[in-house]
Design a protein around this motif. Structure first.
Motif, PDB file in Angstrom:
ATOM      1  N   THR A 242     -19.293   2.693  -3.822  1.00 34.07           N
ATOM      2  CA  THR A 242     -18.339   3.285  -2.887  1.00 34.07           C
ATOM      3  C   THR A 242     -17.723   2.171  -2.054  1.00 34.07           C
ATOM      4  O   THR A 242     -18.378   1.158  -1.781  1.00 34.07           O
ATOM      5  N   VAL A 243     -16.473   2.347  -1.668  1.00 33.99           N
ATOM      6  CA  VAL A 243     -15.819   1.367  -0.793  1.00 33.99           C
ATOM      7  C   VAL A 243     -15.527   1.962   0.584  1.00 33.99           C
ATOM      8  O   VAL A 243     -14.969   1.283   1.443  1.00 33.99           O
ATOM      9  N   THR A 244     -15.895   3.217   0.782  1.00 35.84           N
ATOM     10  CA  THR A 244     -15.609   3.892   2.048  1.00 35.84           C
ATOM     11  C   THR A 244     -16.674   3.528   3.075  1.00 35.84           C
ATOM     12  O   THR A 244     -17.865   3.761   2.854  1.00 35.84           O
TER      13      THR A 244
ATOM     14  N   SER B 279     -11.124   4.719   8.011  1.00 37.14           N
ATOM     15  CA  SER B 279     -12.165   5.739   7.862  1.00 37.14           C
ATOM     16  C   SER B 279     -13.083   5.756   9.081  1.00 37.14           C
ATOM     17  O   SER B 279     -13.604   6.810   9.464  1.00 37.14           O
TER      18      SER B 279
ATOM     19  N   SER C  55      -7.985   3.536   1.677  1.00 34.38           N
ATOM     20  CA  SER C  55      -9.271   2.898   1.936  1.00 34.38           C
ATOM     21  C   SER C  55      -9.109   1.800   2.980  1.00 34.38           C
ATOM     22  O   SER C  55      -8.132   1.052   2.975  1.00 34.38           O
TER      23      SER C  55
ATOM     24  N   GLU D 228     -14.023   9.904  -2.584  1.00 33.94           N
ATOM     25  CA  GLU D 228     -13.044   8.828  -2.693  1.00 33.94           C
ATOM     26  C   GLU D 228     -12.507   8.759  -4.118  1.00 33.94           C
ATOM     27  O   GLU D 228     -13.221   9.056  -5.086  1.00 33.94           O
TER      28      GLU D 228
ATOM     29  N   CYS E 298      -7.315   7.528  -8.724  1.00 28.66           N
ATOM     30  CA  CYS E 298      -6.353   7.864  -7.662  1.00 28.66           C
ATOM     31  C   CYS E 298      -5.183   8.657  -8.259  1.00 28.66           C
ATOM     32  O   CYS E 298      -4.116   8.117  -8.544  1.00 28.66           O
TER      33      CYS E 298
ATOM     34  N   VAL F 265     -10.646   9.832   0.838  1.00 30.16           N
ATOM     35  CA  VAL F 265     -10.136   8.455   0.758  1.00 30.16           C
ATOM     36  C   VAL F 265      -9.579   8.216  -0.639  1.00 30.16           C
ATOM     37  O   VAL F 265     -10.204   8.592  -1.642  1.00 30.16           O
TER      38      VAL F 265
ATOM     39  N   ILE G 195     -10.478   5.990  -6.287  1.00 30.67           N
ATOM     40  CA  ILE G 195     -10.064   4.592  -6.279  1.00 30.67           C
ATOM     41  C   ILE G 195      -9.599   4.191  -7.672  1.00 30.67           C
ATOM     42  O   ILE G 195     -10.212   4.571  -8.679  1.00 30.67           O
TER      43      ILE G 195
ATOM     44  N   GLU H 113       0.826  -1.204   0.000  1.00 31.52           N
ATOM     45  CA  GLU H 113       0.000   0.000   0.000  1.00 31.52           C
ATOM     46  C   GLU H 113       0.858   1.250   0.000  1.00 31.52           C
ATOM     47  O   GLU H 113       0.642   2.184  -0.788  1.00 31.52           O
TER      48      GLU H 113
ATOM     49  N   TYR I 131      -7.167   5.190  -3.002  1.00 27.29           N
ATOM     50  CA  TYR I 131      -6.551   3.860  -2.993  1.00 27.29           C
ATOM     51  C   TYR I 131      -6.288   3.409  -4.416  1.00 27.29           C
ATOM     52  O   TYR I 131      -7.054   3.722  -5.334  1.00 27.29           O
TER      53      TYR I 131
END
Length: 382
Positions: free
Chosen positions: A311-313, A279, A275, A326, A332, A291, A328, A200, A293
Motif C-alpha cells: 500500500t502507498v496510502t 490522506s 496519493s 486504493e 486506477c 485513494v 494505483i 498529476e 493514482y
C-alpha cells in the motif's frame, strides 16, 4: 548555539519556522543563518538568497537552471564550512540539501548535520539510507515507523510527529455553514483532490471525472467540491469542463486563510484523493477516502518493480490497517473507483477507527512537532 538552516520548499519553510520557534524556547541564546522562506524570516532568519531559487522539480525545470543551482550549491556549502555552525539543519529538498551536507563533511568541518524528513526508504530505494548516512548524523522523522530504517543505516533518528496534527481544523458548525452557503443541504458531498502538480492533474482528471460520474448516476443528488491548488487552478478549470458532473471549485485566491477549504474537508462525506500526504489531511478532518493514482507508463513499470509495500496510502501504513481502498497504476480506472466511493458512502464508519488511530500515532494531543524536533536536536547535540 548556532544553527544553519536550508529549506527549499514552502513545506520546508513551515517545518523550519516551527523548529526555530521551538529552539528559541528551549535555547534562548540560539542564532540562525541559512536559507528559508517567509515563515522562517518571521522567526528571525535572514535568508542568504530567496528560497524560491531552490523550488524547482523535474528535469525540464532543473536543466535550464542547472548552472545557477550549482553556483548556489557551492555558495551554500562554502558558507557552512566558513561559518562552522554547531548544527546544519537541512529540511527535505534532498537533491540540494544532501549535496551540501556531503561537501561539508568532505571538507572536515566540525558541523553536526541533521536532516528533517526521512526519505521513504520503506517504500522504495532502500539504499538511499546508507548513502545519507555518509553525511548525515541525525534524522528527524515525520512517521512513527521510520526510525528503525534510519538507525539500521547508522544514523540517529527521532520520530518528532507530523505537522498535520497542529493544522487548524473546521468544526461541525463550519461544515454546516459551508453546506448552507452552497445549497448542498444534506446531499452526499464528495471531495475531489486530483493533485497539486500539473502532471498529476493531467493524468488523473479524466479518470476522476468518470468515477464521479458513476457516483452521481447512482446518487443523482450527490455534489462534488474541488479545492484547487494555486499552481494548477487554470488547468483544473479547463479539465473539469469535460466532466459530466460540475464540481464546486474553491479558488485559493478567494480563500486566503484556507477556511473554505477546511470547511469543505469537514463537510465532505467521502474524498477521492490522489496519493500523497493529503490522506493525512483527510484523516485530521475525519473524512473517509478512496485513494487513486497513476503515472506515465515508464514510471509505472519502474516503480512497480521497486515498490516494497502493498500500500502507498499513509493512513494505511501509519494505522497498520488497509482500511483505505486504493487504486494505483493499472488499477486506477473509473469503474472500481466509483464502486469504492459508493461503498464508503454507505459505510463511512468503517474507516473512522483507522483515521483516528493515524492521528494518535502521528502525535495528536502531544507536544507540538516543531518543539519535539527542537528538543531532539538539542538532546542529541549535548
Amino acid at each position: 548555539m548556532r544553527v544553519f538552516f536550508i529549506a527549499g520548499e514552502p513545506s520546508g519553510d513551515r517545518l523550519g519556522r516551527a523548529v526555530m520557534a521551538g529552539l528559541k524556547q528551549l535555547a534562548p541564546e540560539v542564532t540562525f543563518d541559512g536559507i528559508g522562506g517567509p515563515g522562517m524570516a518571521g522567526e528571525g532568519l535572514k535568508s542568504r538568497f530567496p528560497m524560491q531559487e531552490l523550488s524547482v522539480m523535474g528535469i525540464a525545470e532543473v536543466l535550464p537552471r542547472y548552472r545557477h543551482l550549482m553556483r548556489r550549491l557551492d555558495e551554500t556549502a562554502r558558507a557552512v564550512i566558513e561559518t562552522r555552525p554547531d548544527i546544519l539543519l537541512t529540511i527535505d529538498s534532498p537533491d540540494f540539501c544532501l549535496r551540501v551536507a556531503r561537501r561539508v563533511k568532505a571538507a572536515g568541518a566540525p558541523v553536526r548535520c541533521v536532516h528533517y524528513v526521512a526519505p521513504s526508504v520503506w517504500a522504495w530505494r532502500p539504499g538511499r539510507a546508507a548513502k545519507m548516512a555518509r553525511s548525515i548524523d541525525q534524522v528527524l522523522a515525520l512517521l512513527p515507523f521510520e526510525p528503525p530504517y534510519m538507525e539500521a543505516a547508522g544514523m540517529e533518528c527521532d520520530f518528532v510527529g507530523h505537522p498535520v496534527v497542529t493544522d487548524p481544523q473546521a468544526s461541525d458548525k463550519d461544515a454546516r455553514a459551508f453546506r448552507d452557503r452552497h445549497g448542498i443541504a444534506d446531499a452526499p458531498l464528495v471531495l475531489a483532490l486530483p493533485g497539486s502538480r500539473r502532471g498529476e492533474v493531467q493524468r488523473l482528471s479524466e479518470t476522476f471525472g468518470a468515477a464521479l460520474a458513476r457516483v452521481q448516476a447512482a446518487l443523482p443528488e450527490a455534489r462534488v467540491v474541488l479545492p484547487c491548488a494555486a499552481p494548477v487552478i487554470d488547468l483544473v478549470r479547463a479539465e473539469t469542463r469535460h466532466w459530466s458532473v460540475a464540481p464546486l471549485l474553491i479558488d485559493p485566491a478567494e480563500d486566503a486563510d484556507g477556511s473554505e477549504k477546511r470547511a469543505a474537508f469537514r463537510a465532505a462525506d467521502v474524498a477521492l484523493a490522489a496519493s500523497g500526504t493529503v490522506s493525512l489531511e483527510l484523516a485530521a478532518a475525519d473524512t473517509p477516502m478512496v485513494v487513486a493514482y497513476d503515472m506515465g507508463w515508464i514510471s509505472r513499470q519502474i516503480i512497480g518493480r521497486m515498490l516494497l509495500t502493498d500500500t502507498v496510502t499513509l493512513v494505511n501504513l501509519v494505522s497498520e490497517t488497509r482500511a483505505v481502498p486504493e487504486y494505483i497504476g493499472n488499477a486506477c480506472r473509473p469503474e472500481p473507483i466509483g464502486r469504492a466511493l459508493l461503498r464508503v458512502l454507505e459505510r463511512p464508519e468503517a474507516q473512522r477507527a483507522a483515521l483516528r488511530e493515524t492521528m494518535l500515532r502521528l502525535g495528536a494531543g502531544g507536544e507540538a512537532p516543531g518543539h519535539r524536533a527542537a528538543r531532539a536536536i538539542l538532546d542529541r547535540a549535548s
